[in-house]
Design an enzyme around this catalytic site. Structure first.
Site, PDB file in Angstrom:
ATOM      1  N   GLY A  16      20.680   6.241 -39.553  1.00  0.00           N
ATOM      2  CA  GLY A  16      21.447   5.798 -38.398  1.00  0.00           C
ATOM      3  C   GLY A  16      21.715   4.314 -38.508  1.00  0.00           C
ATOM      4  O   GLY A  16      21.841   3.778 -39.606  1.00  0.00           O
ATOM      5  N   CYS A  17      21.760   3.648 -37.400  1.00  0.00           N
ATOM      6  CA  CYS A  17      22.051   2.211 -37.363  1.00  0.00           C
ATOM      7  C   CYS A  17      21.092   1.450 -38.274  1.00  0.00           C
ATOM      8  O   CYS A  17      19.878   1.518 -38.086  1.00  0.00           O
ATOM      9  CB  CYS A  17      21.922   1.708 -35.925  1.00  0.00           C
ATOM     10  SG  CYS A  17      22.080  -0.081 -35.780  1.00  0.00           S
ATOM     11  N   PHE A  18      21.631   0.738 -39.243  1.00  0.00           N
ATOM     12  CA  PHE A  18      20.741   0.043 -40.171  1.00  0.00           C
ATOM     13  C   PHE A  18      19.983  -1.099 -39.512  1.00  0.00           C
ATOM     14  O   PHE A  18      18.932  -1.504 -39.999  1.00  0.00           O
ATOM     15  CB  PHE A  18      21.431  -0.406 -41.453  1.00  0.00           C
ATOM     16  CG  PHE A  18      22.756  -1.111 -41.344  1.00  0.00           C
ATOM     17  CD1 PHE A  18      23.070  -1.976 -40.314  1.00  0.00           C
ATOM     18  CD2 PHE A  18      23.713  -0.899 -42.323  1.00  0.00           C
ATOM     19  CE1 PHE A  18      24.295  -2.617 -40.257  1.00  0.00           C
ATOM     20  CE2 PHE A  18      24.943  -1.541 -42.287  1.00  0.00           C
ATOM     21  CZ  PHE A  18      25.228  -2.407 -41.248  1.00  0.00           C
ATOM     22  N   TRP A  19      20.472  -1.618 -38.406  1.00  0.00           N
ATOM     23  CA  TRP A  19      19.732  -2.666 -37.703  1.00  0.00           C
ATOM     24  C   TRP A  19      18.321  -2.198 -37.359  1.00  0.00           C
ATOM     25  O   TRP A  19      17.367  -2.948 -37.467  1.00  0.00           O
ATOM     26  CB  TRP A  19      20.421  -3.053 -36.404  1.00  0.00           C
ATOM     27  CG  TRP A  19      21.715  -3.776 -36.510  1.00  0.00           C
ATOM     28  CD1 TRP A  19      22.309  -4.286 -37.633  1.00  0.00           C
ATOM     29  CD2 TRP A  19      22.585  -4.079 -35.432  1.00  0.00           C
ATOM     30  NE1 TRP A  19      23.492  -4.880 -37.306  1.00  0.00           N
ATOM     31  CE2 TRP A  19      23.691  -4.771 -35.966  1.00  0.00           C
ATOM     32  CE3 TRP A  19      22.549  -3.832 -34.072  1.00  0.00           C
ATOM     33  CZ2 TRP A  19      24.744  -5.223 -35.176  1.00  0.00           C
ATOM     34  CZ3 TRP A  19      23.589  -4.281 -33.283  1.00  0.00           C
ATOM     35  CH2 TRP A  19      24.681  -4.976 -33.830  1.00  0.00           C
ATOM     36  N   CYS A  20      18.221  -0.942 -36.910  1.00  0.00           N
ATOM     37  CA  CYS A  20      16.922  -0.408 -36.467  1.00  0.00           C
ATOM     38  C   CYS A  20      16.041   0.051 -37.622  1.00  0.00           C
ATOM     39  O   CYS A  20      14.861   0.314 -37.421  1.00  0.00           O
ATOM     40  CB  CYS A  20      17.141   0.753 -35.507  1.00  0.00           C
ATOM     41  SG  CYS A  20      17.862   0.256 -33.937  1.00  0.00           S
TER      42      CYS A  20
END
Length: 187
Positions: A16-20
């Protein structure tokens, strides 16, 4: 022993979101670097805007360079499974679309075997009520995301925390892993 004599390995995970996905790995001993990027698609040198448009075939992913004498690939897999909803093939949490799907991209045959074994063990554990749909795929070119995405949780902590809070990721982790989630960070 100097760094020049060490043999590092690479792991690539889409969750999913690579930030997380960066921060849970960044804190582990044996991690040399964690970079956000794009992989698995057909567009060369994609931009964030292109990947987010769901037209490139790429996944948002992280590339982890690690020292296998300090941390094993199995440990990385264990951390990975605890960051994602492995039952969702339409994205992750509030991020929807193919670029937010989950996948393990193996760089060696040994990694493929270990990833398959870990997936099978998770399926057999009965922890999740639906089938595990996370794909295990051969690694292809990994394109670094734009600089502002790198270490986003450090550079923009307020925005990162706000996005993570509304995503539903932490509630999911708590529901399926509870306090056991933190055991992966024990030595």
């Amino acid at each position: 022993m100097s760094n020049e004599n060490k043999k590092y390995e690479t792991a690539i995970f889409a969750g999913g979101c690579f930030w997380c996905m960066v921060s849970p790995f960044d804190v582990l001993d044996g991690i040399v670097e964690v970079k956000s990027g794009y992989t698995g698609g057909h567009k060369e040198n994609p931009t964030y805007k292109e990947v987010k448009s769901q037209t490139t075939g790429h996944y948002e992913a992280i590339r982890i360079i690690y020292d296998p004498s300090i941390i094993s690939y199995e440990k990385l897999l264990d951390v990975y499974w605890r960051q994602i909803d492995p039952m969702d093939d339409g994205g992750q949490f509030h991020d929807r679309g193919d670029s937010y799907r989950t996948a393990i991209f193996y760089t060696t045959e040994e990694q493929r075997i270990k990833a398959e074994e870990s997936k099978k063990a998770l399926e057999e554990s009965g922890r999740f009520p639906e089938p595990i749909v996370t794909k295990i795929l051969p690694a292809s070119t990994f394109y670094l995301a734009e600089e502002y995405h790198q270490d986003f949780y450090k550079k923009s902590p307020v925005e990162y925390k706000a996005d993570r809070k509304i995503s539903g990721r932490d509630e999911f982790i708590q529901k399926y892993w509870g306090d056991e989630y933190y055991s992966i960070y024990e030595k």
